[in-house]
Motif scaffolding. Structure first.
Motif, PDB file in Angstrom:
ATOM      1  N   UNK A  74       0.756  -1.395  -0.032  1.00 44.99           N
ATOM      2  CA  UNK A  74      -0.029  -0.082  -0.012  1.00 44.99           C
ATOM      3  C   UNK A  74       0.796   1.277  -0.141  1.00 44.99           C
ATOM      4  N   UNK A  75       1.915   1.195   0.750  1.00 48.19           N
ATOM      5  CA  UNK A  75       2.698   2.398   0.708  1.00 48.19           C
ATOM      6  C   UNK A  75       3.514   2.530  -0.395  1.00 48.19           C
ATOM      7  N   UNK A  76       3.984   1.424  -1.197  1.00 48.72           N
ATOM      8  CA  UNK A  76       4.618   1.665  -2.375  1.00 48.72           C
ATOM      9  C   UNK A  76       3.953   2.262  -3.442  1.00 48.72           C
ATOM     10  N   UNK A  77       2.487   1.892  -3.524  1.00 42.82           N
ATOM     11  CA  UNK A  77       1.603   2.260  -4.469  1.00 42.82           C
ATOM     12  C   UNK A  77       1.349   3.717  -4.198  1.00 42.82           C
ATOM     13  N   UNK A  78       1.149   4.016  -3.054  1.00 44.23           N
ATOM     14  CA  UNK A  78       0.879   5.466  -2.531  1.00 44.23           C
ATOM     15  C   UNK A  78       2.310   6.366  -2.510  1.00 44.23           C
ATOM     16  N   UNK A  79       3.155   6.020  -2.444  1.00 40.85           N
ATOM     17  CA  UNK A  79       4.195   6.979  -2.396  1.00 40.85           C
ATOM     18  C   UNK A  79       5.102   6.848  -3.764  1.00 40.85           C
ATOM     19  N   UNK A  80       5.196   5.741  -4.397  1.00 44.56           N
ATOM     20  CA  UNK A  80       5.876   5.669  -5.734  1.00 44.56           C
ATOM     21  C   UNK A  80       5.004   5.901  -6.820  1.00 44.56           C
ATOM     22  N   UNK A  81       3.817   6.050  -6.559  1.00 45.47           N
ATOM     23  CA  UNK A  81       2.846   6.192  -7.727  1.00 45.47           C
ATOM     24  C   UNK A  81       3.026   5.117  -8.876  1.00 45.47           C
ATOM     25  N   UNK A  82       3.179   4.014  -8.172  1.00 44.16           N
ATOM     26  CA  UNK A  82       3.280   2.602  -8.876  1.00 44.16           C
ATOM     27  C   UNK A  82       1.959   1.883  -8.982  1.00 44.16           C
ATOM     28  N   UNK A  83       2.182   0.586  -9.365  1.00 47.11           N
ATOM     29  CA  UNK A  83       1.312  -0.412  -9.287  1.00 47.11           C
ATOM     30  C   UNK A  83       1.502  -1.375  -8.433  1.00 47.11           C
ATOM     31  N   UNK A  84       0.422  -2.238  -7.990  1.00 45.59           N
ATOM     32  CA  UNK A  84       1.072  -3.409  -7.335  1.00 45.59           C
ATOM     33  C   UNK A  84       1.622  -4.165  -8.173  1.00 45.59           C
ATOM     34  N   UNK A  85       1.560  -4.329  -9.673  1.00 45.73           N
ATOM     35  CA  UNK A  85       2.422  -5.108 -10.568  1.00 45.73           C
ATOM     36  C   UNK A  85       4.063  -4.688 -10.366  1.00 45.73           C
ATOM     37  N   UNK A  86       4.289  -3.349 -10.201  1.00 47.13           N
ATOM     38  CA  UNK A  86       5.474  -2.534 -10.150  1.00 47.13           C
ATOM     39  C   UNK A  86       6.119  -3.098  -8.552  1.00 47.13           C
ATOM     40  N   UNK A  87       5.204  -3.169  -7.718  1.00 52.93           N
ATOM     41  CA  UNK A  87       5.612  -3.809  -6.146  1.00 52.93           C
ATOM     42  C   UNK A  87       6.072  -5.189  -6.373  1.00 52.93           C
ATOM     43  N   UNK A  88       5.292  -5.967  -6.824  1.00 51.82           N
ATOM     44  CA  UNK A  88       5.497  -7.588  -7.224  1.00 51.82           C
ATOM     45  C   UNK A  88       6.837  -7.519  -7.945  1.00 51.82           C
ATOM     46  N   UNK A  89       7.275  -6.597  -8.820  1.00 53.62           N
ATOM     47  CA  UNK A  89       8.406  -6.769  -9.672  1.00 53.62           C
ATOM     48  C   UNK A  89       8.422  -7.960 -10.485  1.00 53.62           C
ATOM     49  N   UNK A  90       7.407  -8.316 -10.993  1.00 60.94           N
ATOM     50  CA  UNK A  90       7.618  -9.570 -11.740  1.00 60.94           C
ATOM     51  C   UNK A  90       6.592  -9.468 -12.634  1.00 60.94           C
ATOM     52  N   UNK A  91       6.224 -10.361 -13.864  1.00 63.64           N
ATOM     53  CA  UNK A  91       5.435 -10.605 -14.792  1.00 63.64           C
ATOM     54  C   UNK A  91       4.124 -11.254 -14.119  1.00 63.64           C
ATOM     55  N   UNK A  92       3.075 -10.674 -13.956  1.00 66.66           N
ATOM     56  CA  UNK A  92       1.665 -10.998 -13.460  1.00 66.66           C
ATOM     57  C   UNK A  92       1.316 -12.356 -13.771  1.00 66.66           C
TER      58      UNK A  92
END
Length: 175
Positions: A74-92
């Motif tokens: 949640x913090x990554x998506x909020x502060x980095x304005x990324x997506x959960x996919x970015x947070x997972x750092x892998x192909x969904x």
């Protein structure tokens, strides 16, 4: 399978069951997330103990790992304005659909809670050998080696330096 391997699988199953129950509870209650998340997590932790799925100590450990992962996403998506996919750092495509649906649903609700409470999470975001984590990539804080998790599992020692401290790979690339 050794007793240690059985215990590790037991904790992984507990993590996945708690995540599913947490998602169901948050969806069904309609409570405001900022008031409902911790109560819902407490409820699903107690349910795991009451059903005999986990001991009190196991349930406390597993719910702590689950809370850490959800708050980190949640913090990554909020502060980095990324997506959960970015947070997972892998192909969904590597993530099983059922765990992705459950994880993203709860993580999104957790993101709202994080925004509302603006909590300081520095210490809670650290990952350590022996803990359970959800899918994604972790980076060894000692040597930079990347460990990829295609599903929920225990964090092993770093295969390169045997270090035991990690952080999300997505967090490092966002800096």
């Amino acid at each position: 399978m050794t007793d240690n391997d059985q215990q590790r699988e037991h904790e992984v199953r507990g993590y996945e069951r708690m995540l599913e129950r947490l998602r169901e509870r948050l969806e069904s209650t309609g409570e405001a997330v900022e008031q409902g998340f911790h109560e819902a997590l407490d409820t699903v932790r107690e349910r795991s103990v009451a059903l005999g799925e986990l001991t009190r100590d196991e349930a406390d450990r597993v719910s702590g790992w689950l809370q850490r992962d959800l708050e980190d996403a949640a913090e990554y998506v909020d502060t980095a304005h990324g997506t959960y996919s970015d947070w997972l750092h892998m192909d969904l495509q590597l993530v099983e659909n059922w765990i992705w649906d459950r994880f993203s649903s709860v993580a999104d609700r957790t993101r709202l809670q994080w925004q509302a409470l603006n909590r300081e999470l520095q210490a809670a975001r650290r990952y350590h050998t022996g803990e359970v984590t959800g899918p994604g990539a972790l980076v060894c804080r000692d040597c930079g080696e990347v460990l990829h998790f295609k599903r929920t599992g225990h964090i092993p020692p770093c295969p390169k330096c045997h270090g035991s401290r990690f952080e999300r790979a997505a967090r490092q690339s966002a800096r």
